[in-house]
Design an enzyme around this catalytic site. Sequence first.
Site, PDB file in Angstrom:
ATOM      1  CG  ASP A 171      -2.305   0.792   0.567  1.00  0.00           C
ATOM      2  OD1 ASP A 171      -2.284   1.414   0.126  1.00  0.00           O
ATOM      3  OD2 ASP A 171      -2.886  -0.024   1.891  1.00  0.00           O
TER       4      ASP A 171
ATOM      5  CG  ASP B  93      -9.672   1.729  -0.922  1.00  0.00           C
ATOM      6  OD1 ASP B  93      -8.904   2.420  -1.965  1.00  0.00           O
ATOM      7  OD2 ASP B  93      -9.877   1.263  -0.019  1.00  0.00           O
TER       8      ASP B  93
END
Length: 394
Positions: A158, A213
């Site tokens: 990430d 997302d």
Amino acid sequence: MVSSTLFTCILTSAVLGQVGSAKPLAKRLDNGLGKTPALGWNTWNAGQCNFATAAKALQAADLFDSLGLKALGYNYINIDDCWSNKARNSSGYLVADPARWPNGMKAVADSLHAKGLKLGLYGDSGTQTCAGYPGSQGYEDKDAKTLASWGVDYWKYDNCATPGGNSQPRYEKMRDTLLSSGRPIFYSLCNWGRDNVWTWGGKVGNSWRITDDNFNSWSYVASIAARGATIAQYGVPGGFNDWDMMQISNGKLNAGEERAHMGLWAIGKSPILLGMDLSKISSSSLAIVKNKALLAINQDPLGKPATTFRPSGAAAPSASALYPYWAGPLSDGVVIGLVAADSAATLTVKFADVPGLGAGTFSWTEVYSGKTGSGTSVSAQLALHDMAVFKVVK
Ligand code: GAL
């Protein structure tokens, strides 16, 4: 719902929408993995931090069996954020939180491997993960060694708490340490589509997120797919655009929207990482994610993502809105996707307008209804946001 229409008129040739040709990358990541998009399940959409436990991983493994997912090729069980202790140990190594992993991480990896499944973990290229657990910045070597020693198969990396600037060097550093870790580890880049990752992702990772997302609503599904269409050409065996984890059976999409979510991700050659609580999956959602014909399209060895094309007479695609007409080549045919993006519609395409087909008669199967036919076009009557996916062969 789905019918074939015969056209005897002279058919015009296809007008390409957003198909382009990728500049070949000088060197691609070759760790032998990701030749077809990853299939599996991830804890995050299902239960965020609460699901990052051995119990949930082992339960998912059992459910992969009993629900018939494993038999269809779903094999990654990926643990997202929150699995580690909040602090590294005194030697600087990550520690699996003993409250969540009472027998340690390796025991879970061993147990999944014994069932023919694989274990994924999540980390971060900055100092902290997005939920505040230790990141790998400055600890890349140690973390790659730890993953290899536990038998981890997949690493999602990430982009929180970073020093900023171009993310590419951070992602390359971890690639190099993973490659020297002694274990082939699928490398999933999660920089949320920053820094035009699709232009370099193929030499760094096996997949790369192309957007923020997939939060749980139709508008995210639609906008991610719209982005995916514009960069389809960057997906090849070994490295695919990652449209983010699935939101099927998470309470916000109706059945037609779930068909479109699965259909678009499948033909776009995205990884399909289920994101529901598998113990509560509805039977209609299960049928969608278990659609064998659709999974075969996603896993086709040619590995060429479908993208939009513009049939004669249709409005032009725009880069930011979901477009109804999709097609892409398969090793044994062509896939056509029709999605009622803006309103309920009967969508029809002539094969002569479809890239890879042309004038002539072709046979088709629609994957959701199972209907078959042959002719010079296909047509689907669709409710708002619903999708039909046709596999077309000579
Ligand atoms: C986000 C990422 C999500 C999830 C989350 C965990 O940055 O895009 O997929 O991993 O972090 O905190």
